[in-house]
Design an enzyme around this catalytic site. Structure first.
Site, PDB file in Angstrom:
ATOM      1  N   LYS A  62       0.814  -1.203   0.000  1.00  0.00           N
ATOM      2  CA  LYS A  62       0.000   0.000   0.000  1.00  0.00           C
ATOM      3  C   LYS A  62       0.859   1.270   0.000  1.00  0.00           C
ATOM      4  CE  LYS A  62      -3.492  -2.120   2.936  1.00  0.00           C
ATOM      5  NZ  LYS A  62      -4.014  -2.106   4.329  1.00  0.00           N
ATOM      6  N   GLY A  63       2.105   1.135   0.457  1.00  0.00           N
ATOM      7  CA  GLY A  63       2.922   2.310   0.757  1.00  0.00           C
ATOM      8  C   GLY A  63       3.052   3.329  -0.360  1.00  0.00           C
ATOM      9  N   GLU A 118       8.346   2.319  -5.719  1.00  0.00           N
ATOM     10  CA  GLU A 118       8.325   1.779  -4.356  1.00  0.00           C
ATOM     11  C   GLU A 118       8.554   2.915  -3.373  1.00  0.00           C
ATOM     12  OE1 GLU A 118       7.474  -0.276  -2.259  1.00  0.00           O
ATOM     13  OE2 GLU A 118       8.922  -1.872  -1.876  1.00  0.00           O
ATOM     14  N   ASP A 119       7.894   2.854  -2.221  1.00  0.00           N
ATOM     15  CA  ASP A 119       8.035   3.923  -1.231  1.00  0.00           C
ATOM     16  C   ASP A 119       9.424   3.958  -0.605  1.00  0.00           C
ATOM     17  OD1 ASP A 119       7.694   1.523   0.109  1.00  0.00           O
ATOM     18  OD2 ASP A 119       5.877   2.116   1.171  1.00  0.00           O
ATOM     19  N   ASP A 122      14.491  -0.877   2.227  1.00  0.00           N
ATOM     20  CA  ASP A 122      15.096  -1.138   3.538  1.00  0.00           C
ATOM     21  C   ASP A 122      16.113  -2.258   3.327  1.00  0.00           C
ATOM     22  OD1 ASP A 122      15.618  -1.814   6.174  1.00  0.00           O
ATOM     23  OD2 ASP A 122      13.564  -1.671   6.839  1.00  0.00           O
ATOM     24  N   LYS A 150      17.193   3.542   2.641  1.00  0.00           N
ATOM     25  CA  LYS A 150      17.941   3.590   3.898  1.00  0.00           C
ATOM     26  C   LYS A 150      19.396   3.267   3.602  1.00  0.00           C
ATOM     27  CE  LYS A 150      14.025   2.420   6.796  1.00  0.00           C
ATOM     28  NZ  LYS A 150      13.449   1.499   7.800  1.00  0.00           N
ATOM     29  N   ARG A 184      -0.192   6.906   7.467  1.00  0.00           N
ATOM     30  CA  ARG A 184       0.053   7.019   6.015  1.00  0.00           C
ATOM     31  C   ARG A 184      -0.335   8.399   5.493  1.00  0.00           C
ATOM     32  NH1 ARG A 184       1.050   1.801   3.986  1.00  0.00           N
ATOM     33  NH2 ARG A 184      -0.103   0.109   4.962  1.00  0.00           N
TER      34      ARG A 184
END
Ligand code: IMP
Length: 201
Positions: A62-63, A118-119, A122, A150, A184
């Site tokens: 969902k990000g 993509e948000d 990581d 990150k 969000r």
């Protein structure tokens, strides 16, 4: 790509501790203005790179839903959008390394110029899995736009063609990113106060 230090906005933007949405916010890492500036830059790059091509933006739910809505409007080209949904952390803040597709694409991507949106990267495991999966469907090209990356903690090397910001390896929320499905709808990207992790509100 823009490196991240402490909040670099001229104005010191603060969370509103009295607002139910913002009382768990510890520190704003990236302001709304900085987000929109980065999107404008990325949108211009994509507009230049994909001119005359058959661009399909694939958002990872969902990000990426907030990012997709903004980014597609900074791209001045005809394009299609589609979405995939994958299982994420749930109410935890650590990746399990197991990626599950909850919703697949609606359309065939063979021969298309696919840009995966993509948000955040990581560990990189989610994107690594998705890229392998999508490559098998024989798109004409496949690139990645990851709004946040990150630093220094990827377990697999991901080639990110378009990146908004590199951030320290901290858990962040806002601008589509959640903790336990909340936060969000924040317009900025921030860290949470430690007590927010103990007691979901
Ligand atoms: P990765 O597979 O470890 O790269 O994680 C990717 C996914 O985990 C992202 O699409 C997010 O859904 C989630 N995620 C990773 N880091 C964060 C974070 O700091 N805040 C919120 N969600 C995150």
């Amino acid at each position: 790509m823009e490196g991240r230090g402490a909040s670099s906005g001229l104005e010191q933007v603060r969370a509103h501790p009295s607002s139910p949405l913002e009382r768990d916010i510890e520190r704003i890492l990236i302001t709304e203005r900085e987000i929109q500036g980065a999107l404008r830059r990325i949108g211009e790059e994509i507009t230049r790179d994909y001119a005359g091509r058959d661009l399909l933006l694939v958002g990872v739910l969902k990000g990426a839903f907030v990012l997709m809505a903004d980014l597609c409007r900074y791209i001045r080209l005809p394009l299609d959008v589609d979405f995939m949904a994958v299982a994420s952390y749930g109410a935890s803040t650590k990746t399990s390394g197991v990626v599950r597709i909850l919703k697949d694409l609606d359309h065939d991507i063979e021969g298309r110029d696919v840009l995966l949106v993509e948000d955040i990267v990581d560990s990189g495991l989610t994107l690594n899995y998705l890229l392998k999966n999508l490559r098998g469907r024989r798109p004409a090209s496949l690139e990645v736009c990851a709004f946040l990356k990150k630093t220094g903690i990827q377990r697999v090397e991901i080639d990110v063609r378009y990146c908004g910001f590199e951030i320290p390896p901290e858990f962040v929320v806002g601008y589509g990113l959640d903790y336990g499905e909340k936060y969000r709808n924040l317009r900025y990207i921030a860290t949470l106060r430690p007590d927010a992790y103990r007691e979901p509100r």
